[in-house]
Design a protein around this motif. Structure first.
Motif, PDB file in Angstrom:
ATOM      1  N   ASP A  49       0.825  -1.327   0.137  1.00  0.00           N
ATOM      2  CA  ASP A  49      -0.044  -0.066   0.003  1.00  0.00           C
ATOM      3  C   ASP A  49       1.004   1.279   0.018  1.00  0.00           C
ATOM      4  N   SER A  50       2.085   1.108   0.696  1.00  0.00           N
ATOM      5  CA  SER A  50       2.924   2.375   0.680  1.00  0.00           C
ATOM      6  C   SER A  50       3.132   2.904  -0.905  1.00  0.00           C
ATOM      7  N   ARG A  51       3.305   1.869  -1.888  1.00  0.00           N
ATOM      8  CA  ARG A  51       3.278   2.433  -3.363  1.00  0.00           C
ATOM      9  C   ARG A  51       2.388   3.388  -3.624  1.00  0.00           C
ATOM     10  N   VAL A  52       1.091   3.117  -3.512  1.00  0.00           N
ATOM     11  CA  VAL A  52       0.070   4.082  -3.899  1.00  0.00           C
ATOM     12  C   VAL A  52      -0.076   5.236  -3.223  1.00  0.00           C
ATOM     13  N   HIS A  53       0.169   5.055  -1.553  1.00  0.00           N
ATOM     14  CA  HIS A  53       0.106   6.383  -0.821  1.00  0.00           C
ATOM     15  C   HIS A  53       1.297   7.418  -1.178  1.00  0.00           C
ATOM     16  N   ALA A  54       2.590   6.897  -1.848  1.00  0.00           N
ATOM     17  CA  ALA A  54       3.458   7.677  -1.969  1.00  0.00           C
ATOM     18  C   ALA A  54       3.358   8.286  -3.349  1.00  0.00           C
ATOM     19  N   ARG A  55       2.606   7.705  -4.183  1.00  0.00           N
ATOM     20  CA  ARG A  55       2.308   8.268  -5.386  1.00  0.00           C
ATOM     21  C   ARG A  55       1.312   9.594  -5.436  1.00  0.00           C
ATOM     22  N   ASN A  56       0.615   9.445  -4.190  1.00  0.00           N
ATOM     23  CA  ASN A  56      -0.291  10.650  -4.134  1.00  0.00           C
ATOM     24  C   ASN A  56      -0.084  11.453  -2.857  1.00  0.00           C
ATOM     25  N   ASP A  57       1.339  11.428  -2.416  1.00  0.00           N
ATOM     26  CA  ASP A  57       1.548  12.159  -1.375  1.00  0.00           C
ATOM     27  C   ASP A  57       2.476  13.251  -1.806  1.00  0.00           C
ATOM     28  N   SER A  58       1.951  14.630  -1.414  1.00  0.00           N
ATOM     29  CA  SER A  58       2.640  15.564  -1.647  1.00  0.00           C
ATOM     30  C   SER A  58       4.211  15.781  -1.168  1.00  0.00           C
ATOM     31  N   ASP A  59       4.381  15.173  -0.062  1.00  0.00           N
ATOM     32  CA  ASP A  59       5.887  14.922   0.538  1.00  0.00           C
ATOM     33  C   ASP A  59       6.744  14.602  -0.229  1.00  0.00           C
ATOM     34  N   PHE A  60       6.480  13.830  -1.391  1.00  0.00           N
ATOM     35  CA  PHE A  60       7.291  13.281  -2.445  1.00  0.00           C
ATOM     36  C   PHE A  60       7.326  14.072  -3.642  1.00  0.00           C
ATOM     37  N   SER A  61       6.684  15.194  -3.660  1.00  0.00           N
ATOM     38  CA  SER A  61       6.690  16.092  -5.107  1.00  0.00           C
ATOM     39  C   SER A  61       8.120  16.147  -5.595  1.00  0.00           C
ATOM     40  N   ALA A  62       9.043  16.377  -4.760  1.00  0.00           N
ATOM     41  CA  ALA A  62      10.353  16.783  -5.433  1.00  0.00           C
ATOM     42  C   ALA A  62      10.908  15.633  -5.961  1.00  0.00           C
ATOM     43  N   LEU A  63      10.421  14.253  -5.954  1.00  0.00           N
ATOM     44  CA  LEU A  63      10.806  13.219  -6.886  1.00  0.00           C
ATOM     45  C   LEU A  63      10.032  12.928  -7.995  1.00  0.00           C
ATOM     46  N   GLU A  64       8.982  13.687  -8.239  1.00  0.00           N
ATOM     47  CA  GLU A  64       8.174  13.255  -9.328  1.00  0.00           C
ATOM     48  C   GLU A  64       8.884  13.065 -10.658  1.00  0.00           C
ATOM     49  N   SER A  65       9.981  13.699 -10.914  1.00  0.00           N
ATOM     50  CA  SER A  65      10.488  13.486 -12.017  1.00  0.00           C
ATOM     51  C   SER A  65      12.060  12.542 -11.863  1.00  0.00           C
ATOM     52  N   HIS A  66      12.097  12.005 -10.873  1.00  0.00           N
ATOM     53  CA  HIS A  66      13.164  11.074 -10.620  1.00  0.00           C
ATOM     54  C   HIS A  66      12.664   9.883 -11.016  1.00  0.00           C
ATOM     55  N   PRO A  67      13.376   9.054 -11.956  1.00  0.00           N
ATOM     56  CA  PRO A  67      13.067   7.836 -12.734  1.00  0.00           C
ATOM     57  C   PRO A  67      12.799   6.704 -11.613  1.00  0.00           C
ATOM     58  N   GLY A  68      13.815   6.531 -10.815  1.00  0.00           N
ATOM     59  CA  GLY A  68      13.627   5.571  -9.694  1.00  0.00           C
ATOM     60  C   GLY A  68      12.334   5.554  -8.902  1.00  0.00           C
ATOM     61  N   PHE A  69      12.030   6.871  -8.680  1.00  0.00           N
ATOM     62  CA  PHE A  69      10.769   7.094  -7.762  1.00  0.00           C
ATOM     63  C   PHE A  69       9.742   6.676  -8.623  1.00  0.00           C
ATOM     64  N   ARG A  70       9.370   7.293  -9.813  1.00  0.00           N
ATOM     65  CA  ARG A  70       8.447   6.942 -10.906  1.00  0.00           C
ATOM     66  C   ARG A  70       8.213   5.315 -10.814  1.00  0.00           C
ATOM     67  N   ALA A  71       9.456   4.788 -11.312  1.00  0.00           N
ATOM     68  CA  ALA A  71       9.201   3.229 -11.303  1.00  0.00           C
ATOM     69  C   ALA A  71       8.831   2.478 -10.172  1.00  0.00           C
ATOM     70  N   LEU A  72       9.262   2.987  -8.960  1.00  0.00           N
ATOM     71  CA  LEU A  72       8.867   2.342  -7.648  1.00  0.00           C
ATOM     72  C   LEU A  72       7.350   2.675  -7.397  1.00  0.00           C
ATOM     73  N   VAL A  73       6.799   3.638  -7.719  1.00  0.00           N
ATOM     74  CA  VAL A  73       5.423   3.799  -7.495  1.00  0.00           C
ATOM     75  C   VAL A  73       4.473   3.468  -8.479  1.00  0.00           C
ATOM     76  N   GLY A  74       4.967   3.203  -9.700  1.00  0.00           N
ATOM     77  CA  GLY A  74       4.016   2.864 -10.798  1.00  0.00           C
ATOM     78  C   GLY A  74       3.821   4.074 -11.747  1.00  0.00           C
ATOM     79  N   LEU A  75       4.576   5.006 -11.869  1.00  0.00           N
ATOM     80  CA  LEU A  75       4.074   6.375 -12.697  1.00  0.00           C
ATOM     81  C   LEU A  75       4.938   5.881 -13.924  1.00  0.00           C
ATOM     82  N   PRO A  76       4.458   6.040 -15.317  1.00  0.00           N
ATOM     83  CA  PRO A  76       4.871   5.945 -16.538  1.00  0.00           C
ATOM     84  C   PRO A  76       6.149   6.999 -16.488  1.00  0.00           C
ATOM     85  N   ALA A  77       7.210   6.319 -17.415  1.00  0.00           N
ATOM     86  CA  ALA A  77       8.239   7.329 -17.671  1.00  0.00           C
ATOM     87  C   ALA A  77       7.762   8.454 -18.378  1.00  0.00           C
TER      88      ALA A  77
END
Length: 84
Positions: A49-77
């Motif tokens: 569940d942490s994957r989904v929470h992080a995808r929608n958590d503004s605390d991680f907004s600085a990582l939105e463009s980081h490929p490792g973060f995107r892959a981990l939370v299931g966002l497209p490249a």
């Protein structure tokens, strides 16, 4: 100070996914992308569940463009923009 407290908590509760998640969020807000992703990866391993929470958590907004973060939370490249 929060990160120090999270480390102490992990000594007592090494499988506490919520502590890894909180630590990841704190590191992300500090701009420590690699450390944040490492801790988030552990949180996800313990609780999917942490994957989904992080995808929608503004605390991680600085990582939105980081490929490792995107892959981990299931966002497209991001789409590469080419010459038009």
């Amino acid at each position: 100070r929060a990160i120090t407290q999270f480390r102490k908590s992990l000594e007592k509760h090494p499988d506490a996914d919520y502590v890894y998640y909180s630590m990841a969020a704190s590191l992300a807000m500090k701009g420590e992308a690699e450390g944040a992703i490492e801790k988030l990866r552990r949180a996800v391993a313990l609780n999917e569940d942490s994957r989904v929470h992080a995808r929608n958590d503004s605390d991680f907004s600085a990582l939105e463009s980081h490929p490792g973060f995107r892959a981990l939370v299931g966002l497209p490249a991001p789409q590469a923009s080419g010459p038009e």
